[in-house]
Design a protein around this motif. Structure first.
Motif, PDB file in Angstrom:
ATOM      1  N   UNK A  96       0.829  -1.206   0.000  1.00 37.53           N
ATOM      2  CA  UNK A  96       0.000   0.000   0.000  1.00 37.53           C
ATOM      3  C   UNK A  96       0.861   1.253   0.000  1.00 37.53           C
ATOM      4  N   UNK A  97       1.942   1.223   0.754  1.00 34.53           N
ATOM      5  CA  UNK A  97       2.836   2.381   0.825  1.00 34.53           C
ATOM      6  C   UNK A  97       3.453   2.684  -0.535  1.00 34.53           C
ATOM      7  N   UNK A  98       3.939   1.632  -1.207  1.00 33.86           N
ATOM      8  CA  UNK A  98       4.553   1.838  -2.513  1.00 33.86           C
ATOM      9  C   UNK A  98       3.571   2.343  -3.547  1.00 33.86           C
ATOM     10  N   UNK A 103       1.151   6.715  -6.847  1.00 32.36           N
ATOM     11  CA  UNK A 103      -0.094   7.280  -7.369  1.00 32.36           C
ATOM     12  C   UNK A 103      -0.321   8.718  -6.908  1.00 32.36           C
ATOM     13  N   UNK A 104       0.263   9.091  -5.775  1.00 27.43           N
ATOM     14  CA  UNK A 104       0.036  10.448  -5.279  1.00 27.43           C
ATOM     15  C   UNK A 104       0.516  11.499  -6.270  1.00 27.43           C
ATOM     16  N   UNK A 113      -5.132  13.321  -3.510  1.00 22.48           N
ATOM     17  CA  UNK A 113      -3.776  13.395  -2.975  1.00 22.48           C
ATOM     18  C   UNK A 113      -3.759  13.117  -1.480  1.00 22.48           C
ATOM     19  N   UNK A 114      -4.777  13.603  -0.786  1.00 21.46           N
ATOM     20  CA  UNK A 114      -4.862  13.330   0.641  1.00 21.46           C
ATOM     21  C   UNK A 114      -5.091  11.845   0.907  1.00 21.46           C
ATOM     22  N   UNK A 115      -5.895  11.211   0.069  1.00 22.43           N
ATOM     23  CA  UNK A 115      -6.158   9.776   0.237  1.00 22.43           C
ATOM     24  C   UNK A 115      -4.873   8.982   0.075  1.00 22.43           C
ATOM     25  N   UNK A 116      -4.170   9.206  -1.040  1.00 27.86           N
ATOM     26  CA  UNK A 116      -2.937   8.457  -1.290  1.00 27.86           C
ATOM     27  C   UNK A 116      -1.836   8.869  -0.316  1.00 27.86           C
TER      28      UNK A 116
END
Length: 343
Positions: A96-98, A103-104, A113-116
């Motif tokens: 998820x981090x990668x 994707x951000x 952007x806040x979600x990612x």
């Protein structure tokens, strides 16, 4: 032979903590940077500093898993059966981090952007906590020997595991802050130098407090490990304390280059003291390293492979880090389509 492989494994864990841990710590500072406008500059420095190398650091994690599985199969079986919950969370968090980090930069709206960004930052905290909790569960004897499964909850949510999990998060954040002071100086940004220097000093103090609490908890929940920390592993404990104090003094005096070296030594010494305090047990208090070891032929093959790794892979890592420090690598992934001010 089993002792040599165990030493290789301990060195690999320390290497992953020093390099991969700093990447996770950068995510902690991303999480605490503030809103889109106030946190834009720190987040941009975080992305710029970890972008070229963050994927490569997980090679050490893969190496650790392969060596443990091959050299100490019964211990690996016990650890995975007992700690499957934190291991699954950590694996999901790494993926998820990668994905969120990549994707951000491809979305332009603040909302996404806040979600990612939130997924990247939260997983950066969750993963080191899980790894630290697993180490605490092993040290406190919550992982049984013989390939048996222990309690899936108490094995990583006991007092020792919680303290070591928090300590892992704090040490990762500390390393990242020290590294980011250097990155800010290379970018000639005095504001960010002061920003991350303050955070490095604060997290150094918090790490010291967490380590003291860890000693107290170990004394009651893992007394054999505690006793060896004050005997067999004491030189590493002293080295960690002195290096950490030296790094703190240099940070206060605004000398980040020396502080970075001492911070690395301090964190690596924490890992070494943990390994020496458990010796000769791989899974305290019953399974020793020699009893858990695979046949001699397997161990010899692992030693040969490790030698090839040093000759063929390590120089590539050295080149990667040198090029990164000299700003000779391109930005990781796609170009940011919206700029840092979008979140």
């Amino acid at each position: 032979m089993s002792t040599a492989v165990a030493a290789v494994l301990l060195i690999a864990i320390a290497t992953y903590a020093v390099f991969g841990g700093a990447d996770f710590g950068a995510g902690f500072w991303d999480l605490t940077a503030g809103g889109p406008e106030r946190g834009a500059a720190p987040r941009h420095l975080v992305e710029h500093s970890i972008g070229p190398v963050w994927e490569a650091n997980h090679v050490w994690l893969i190496f650790i898993l392969v060596v443990t599985w091959s050299a100490f199969p019964s211990a690996f079986q016990s650890i995975t059966l007992t700690a499957f919950v934190p291991l699954a969370i950590a694996a999901f968090g790494i993926v998820l981090r990668g994905a969120s980090f990549a994707f951000r930069k491809t979305v332009v709206t603040v909302r996404f952007r806040r979600v990612f960004g939130g997924a990247f930052a939260l997983s950066s905290v969750l993963v080191p906590f899980c790894f630290g909790a697993i180490a605490g569960g092993i040290a406190s004897g919550h992982v049984p020997a013989g390939g048996e499964a222990g309690d899936p909850v108490d094995s990583w949510l006991n007092p020792t595991s919680i303290v070591t999990g928090v300590l892992a998060v704090v040490l990762a954040a500390y390393l990242a802050a020290v590294y980011l002071v250097r990155e800010a100086r290379l970018a000639d940004d005095a504001v960010l130098v002061a920003y991350f220097r303050r955070r490095a000093v604060v997290t150094a103090v918090v790490a010291a407090v967490a380590a003291v609490i860890g000693f107290v908890v170990l004394r009651s929940s893992a007394s054999p490990v505690f006793d060896r920390l004050l005997s067999w592993a004491l030189p590493w404990v002293v080295l960690s304390v002195l290096s950490g104090f030296g790094a703190l003094v240099l940070l206060i005096r605004n000398s980040p280059r020396g502080a970075r070296v001492l911070a690395v030594v301090a964190v690596a010494s924490v890992i070494a003291s943990w390994g020496f305090a458990q010796w000769p047990y791989l899974l305290p208090p019953t399974l020793t390293v020699s009893a858990a070891a695979a046949p001699t032929g397997t161990l010899a093959a692992l030693v040969v492979v490790t030698g090839l790794l040093v000759l063929l892979v390590v120089p590539g890592f050295v080149l990667l880090y040198v090029l990164d420090q000299r700003r000779l690598l391109p930005e990781e992934g796609v170009e940011d389509v919206a700029g840092p001010e979008a979140g």
